[in-house]
Motif scaffolding. Structure first.
Motif, PDB file in Angstrom:
ATOM      1  N   LEU A   1      -9.102  15.421  -9.609  1.00 19.25           N
ATOM      2  CA  LEU A   1      -8.223  16.529  -9.961  1.00 19.25           C
ATOM      3  C   LEU A   1      -8.848  17.373 -11.068  1.00 19.25           C
ATOM      4  O   LEU A   1      -8.861  18.611 -10.999  1.00 19.25           O
ATOM      5  N   THR A   2      -9.383  16.701 -12.077  1.00 15.13           N
ATOM      6  CA  THR A   2     -10.014  17.398 -13.197  1.00 15.13           C
ATOM      7  C   THR A   2     -11.214  18.219 -12.743  1.00 15.13           C
ATOM      8  O   THR A   2     -11.469  19.318 -13.254  1.00 15.13           O
ATOM      9  N   SER A   3     -11.948  17.683 -11.760  1.00 12.98           N
ATOM     10  CA  SER A   3     -13.153  18.372 -11.277  1.00 12.98           C
ATOM     11  C   SER A   3     -12.832  19.545 -10.345  1.00 12.98           C
ATOM     12  O   SER A   3     -13.733  20.298  -9.968  1.00 12.98           O
ATOM     13  N   GLY A   4     -11.568  19.674  -9.960  1.00  9.17           N
ATOM     14  CA  GLY A   4     -11.195  20.749  -9.049  1.00  9.17           C
ATOM     15  C   GLY A   4     -11.268  20.378  -7.589  1.00  9.17           C
ATOM     16  O   GLY A   4     -11.090  21.236  -6.718  1.00  9.17           O
ATOM     17  N   ALA A   5     -11.519  19.088  -7.288  1.00 13.66           N
ATOM     18  CA  ALA A   5     -11.659  18.655  -5.902  1.00 13.66           C
ATOM     19  C   ALA A   5     -10.324  18.446  -5.209  1.00 13.66           C
ATOM     20  O   ALA A   5     -10.283  18.311  -3.986  1.00 13.66           O
ATOM     21  N   LEU A   6      -9.230  18.393  -5.979  1.00 10.12           N
ATOM     22  CA  LEU A   6      -7.903  18.209  -5.415  1.00 10.12           C
ATOM     23  C   LEU A   6      -7.014  19.410  -5.712  1.00 10.12           C
ATOM     24  O   LEU A   6      -7.218  20.116  -6.711  1.00 10.12           O
ATOM     25  N   VAL A   7      -6.025  19.618  -4.864  1.00  8.39           N
ATOM     26  CA  VAL A   7      -5.035  20.662  -5.092  1.00  8.39           C
ATOM     27  C   VAL A   7      -4.204  20.287  -6.316  1.00  8.39           C
ATOM     28  O   VAL A   7      -3.698  19.161  -6.412  1.00  8.39           O
ATOM     29  N   VAL A   8      -4.080  21.208  -7.250  1.00  8.88           N
ATOM     30  CA  VAL A   8      -3.321  20.949  -8.473  1.00  8.88           C
ATOM     31  C   VAL A   8      -1.880  20.566  -8.121  1.00  8.88           C
ATOM     32  O   VAL A   8      -1.218  21.228  -7.313  1.00  8.88           O
ATOM     33  N   GLY A   9      -1.418  19.479  -8.728  1.00  8.21           N
ATOM     34  CA  GLY A   9      -0.056  19.014  -8.510  1.00  8.21           C
ATOM     35  C   GLY A   9       0.130  18.106  -7.321  1.00  8.21           C
ATOM     36  O   GLY A   9       1.239  17.613  -7.089  1.00  8.21           O
ATOM     37  N   SER A  10      -0.948  17.869  -6.566  1.00  9.77           N
ATOM     38  CA  SER A  10      -0.807  17.032  -5.366  1.00  9.77           C
ATOM     39  C   SER A  10      -1.027  15.553  -5.648  1.00  9.77           C
ATOM     40  O   SER A  10      -0.728  14.719  -4.790  1.00  9.77           O
ATOM     41  N   ASN A  11      -1.568  15.211  -6.830  1.00  3.65           N
ATOM     42  CA  ASN A  11      -1.842  13.807  -7.131  1.00  3.65           C
ATOM     43  C   ASN A  11      -0.532  13.046  -7.288  1.00  3.65           C
ATOM     44  O   ASN A  11       0.358  13.458  -8.023  1.00  3.65           O
ATOM     45  N   THR A  12      -0.430  11.922  -6.585  1.00  3.79           N
ATOM     46  CA  THR A  12       0.819  11.160  -6.515  1.00  3.79           C
ATOM     47  C   THR A  12       0.523   9.673  -6.527  1.00  3.79           C
ATOM     48  O   THR A  12      -0.220   9.170  -5.683  1.00  3.79           O
ATOM     49  N   THR A  13       1.096   8.942  -7.470  1.00  6.26           N
ATOM     50  CA  THR A  13       0.949   7.484  -7.491  1.00  6.26           C
ATOM     51  C   THR A  13       1.743   6.895  -6.329  1.00  6.26           C
ATOM     52  O   THR A  13       2.893   7.273  -6.096  1.00  6.26           O
ATOM     53  N   ILE A  14       1.119   5.947  -5.612  1.00 10.06           N
ATOM     54  CA  ILE A  14       1.809   5.403  -4.440  1.00 10.06           C
ATOM     55  C   ILE A  14       2.157   3.919  -4.567  1.00 10.06           C
ATOM     56  O   ILE A  14       3.239   3.505  -4.157  1.00 10.06           O
ATOM     57  N   ALA A  15       1.282   3.097  -5.154  1.00 10.40           N
ATOM     58  CA  ALA A  15       1.568   1.663  -5.255  1.00 10.40           C
ATOM     59  C   ALA A  15       0.521   1.002  -6.141  1.00 10.40           C
ATOM     60  O   ALA A  15      -0.512   1.602  -6.456  1.00 10.40           O
ATOM     61  N   ARG A  16       0.799  -0.248  -6.523  1.00 12.91           N
ATOM     62  CA  ARG A  16      -0.137  -1.021  -7.328  1.00 12.91           C
ATOM     63  C   ARG A  16      -0.496  -2.312  -6.593  1.00 12.91           C
ATOM     64  O   ARG A  16       0.377  -2.971  -6.013  1.00 12.91           O
ATOM     65  N   ALA A  17      -1.772  -2.675  -6.651  1.00 12.10           N
ATOM     66  CA  ALA A  17      -2.257  -3.895  -5.997  1.00 12.10           C
ATOM     67  C   ALA A  17      -2.655  -4.915  -7.065  1.00 12.10           C
ATOM     68  O   ALA A  17      -3.637  -4.708  -7.774  1.00 12.10           O
ATOM     69  N   PRO A  18      -1.922  -6.021  -7.189  1.00 12.08           N
ATOM     70  CA  PRO A  18      -2.305  -7.060  -8.152  1.00 12.08           C
ATOM     71  C   PRO A  18      -3.402  -7.958  -7.589  1.00 12.08           C
ATOM     72  O   PRO A  18      -3.475  -8.192  -6.380  1.00 12.08           O
ATOM     73  N   ILE A  19      -4.259  -8.437  -8.460  1.00 12.24           N
ATOM     74  CA  ILE A  19      -5.275  -9.411  -8.062  1.00 12.24           C
ATOM     75  C   ILE A  19      -4.643 -10.798  -8.059  1.00 12.24           C
ATOM     76  O   ILE A  19      -3.888 -11.158  -8.970  1.00 12.24           O
ATOM     77  N   GLY A  20      -4.940 -11.574  -7.027  1.00 15.98           N
ATOM     78  CA  GLY A  20      -4.344 -12.886  -6.909  1.00 15.98           C
ATOM     79  C   GLY A  20      -5.338 -13.949  -6.479  1.00 15.98           C
ATOM     80  O   GLY A  20      -6.552 -13.713  -6.410  1.00 15.98           O
ATOM     81  N   ILE A  21      -4.796 -15.114  -6.180  1.00 12.02           N
ATOM     82  CA  ILE A  21      -5.592 -16.293  -5.844  1.00 12.02           C
ATOM     83  C   ILE A  21      -5.067 -16.879  -4.542  1.00 12.02           C
ATOM     84  O   ILE A  21      -3.852 -16.950  -4.323  1.00 12.02           O
ATOM     85  N   ALA A  22      -5.975 -17.333  -3.683  1.00  9.28           N
ATOM     86  CA  ALA A  22      -5.563 -17.955  -2.423  1.00  9.28           C
ATOM     87  C   ALA A  22      -6.373 -19.217  -2.173  1.00  9.28           C
ATOM     88  O   ALA A  22      -7.502 -19.361  -2.650  1.00  9.28           O
ATOM     89  N   ILE A  23      -5.765 -20.122  -1.415  1.00  8.40           N
ATOM     90  CA  ILE A  23      -6.416 -21.357  -0.989  1.00  8.40           C
ATOM     91  C   ILE A  23      -6.261 -21.474   0.524  1.00  8.40           C
ATOM     92  O   ILE A  23      -5.531 -20.699   1.151  1.00  8.40           O
ATOM     93  N   ARG A  24      -6.933 -22.435   1.099  1.00  8.29           N
ATOM     94  CA  ARG A  24      -6.789 -22.673   2.541  1.00  8.29           C
ATOM     95  C   ARG A  24      -5.417 -23.258   2.827  1.00  8.29           C
ATOM     96  O   ARG A  24      -4.920 -24.115   2.081  1.00  8.29           O
ATOM     97  N   GLU A  25      -4.783 -22.793   3.879  1.00 13.00           N
ATOM     98  CA  GLU A  25      -3.477 -23.317   4.266  1.00 13.00           C
ATOM     99  C   GLU A  25      -3.576 -24.822   4.495  1.00 13.00           C
ATOM    100  O   GLU A  25      -4.442 -25.305   5.210  1.00 13.00           O
ATOM    101  N   GLY A  26      -2.683 -25.567   3.824  1.00 13.85           N
ATOM    102  CA  GLY A  26      -2.663 -27.015   3.956  1.00 13.85           C
ATOM    103  C   GLY A  26      -3.498 -27.760   2.938  1.00 13.85           C
ATOM    104  O   GLY A  26      -3.411 -28.985   2.853  1.00 13.85           O
TER     105      GLY A  26
END
Length: 222
Positions: A54-79
């Protein structure tokens, strides 16, 4: 991101009669495409990257919109036996005990891999974890490595872990190590279809889209 955006793009297609062509890649790869001169009608990246565009002029002014947040997590094999990762000390012990750990390769440019590399350096476990890391090209690939039994733990964004086969997501990283990346969208200043681009973003942030994002492992509206 893939699951939620694909699902919501179907809603957009039903409403507009036009199916968008969507490219999903790690953020570093997308930024490289943009640096090489490629563009799109709608760009979805980590919020700081959208702000920079947006600052560089590559986006339309006012079009930037936050949509969601992705948390980092931990996984193991099922079972598999469930390790305690509820506290900082328990998390460190689980990393130490793990035979192998699957992570997205920071060299690919994914923000989860970059954050985890910095976190492990900060808590003094970088060398130990590096010796048993199975670096993957994506977070989903890291989850699949655990599902196949090649690694005991996978760490990446929870939305990516949920796409893995044969895995159980334990939850987000424990405090104070928790981290969530905010994602935002914007309309390219070079778009030939700015009204359609705005309409697509509106579908992403509509009230009835919140359950789609939540089901895909994202945090919304907090």
């Amino acid at each position: 991101m893939h699951v939620a955006v694909t699902s919501l793009s179907h809603r957009f297609a039903e409403d507009s009669g036009s199916a968008p062509d969507i490219l999903f890649e790690p953020m570093g790869a997308l930024q490289a495409r943009l640096a090489a001169g490629e563009t799109a009608d709608v760009l979805i990246l980590a919020a700081p990257a959208i702000d920079a565009l947006l600052t560089s002029g590559a986006l339309v002014v006012g079009s930037n919109t936050t949509i969601a947040r992705a948390p980092i997590g931990i996984a193991i094999r099922e079972g598999a036996p469930v390790p305690d990762v509820s506290t900082a000390d328990a998390f460190k012990s689980a990393l130490t005990a793990a035979r192998a750990i699957a992570l997205s390769d920071p060299a690919v440019g994914g923000s989860a891999g970059i954050y985890l590399r910095e976190l492990l350096e900060r808590i003094g476990l970088a060398e130990m974890v590096a010796a048993k890391t199975l670096a993957q090209k994506s977070g989903v690939a890291a989850a699949d490595a655990v599902g196949r039994g090649e690694a005991d733990l996978a760490m990446t964004f929870i939305p990516e872990l949920l796409q893995g086969n044969g895995v159980r997501v334990l939850g987000p990283l424990p405090s104070p190590y928790g981290h969530a990346t905010a994602y935002a969208a914007g309309v390219s200043a070079r778009s030939g279809f700015p009204d359609a681009a705005r309409a697509f973003i509106a579908v992403l942030i509509a009230p009835d889209a919140a359950n789609v994002w939540a089901a895909a492992g994202f945090e919304v509206g907090q």
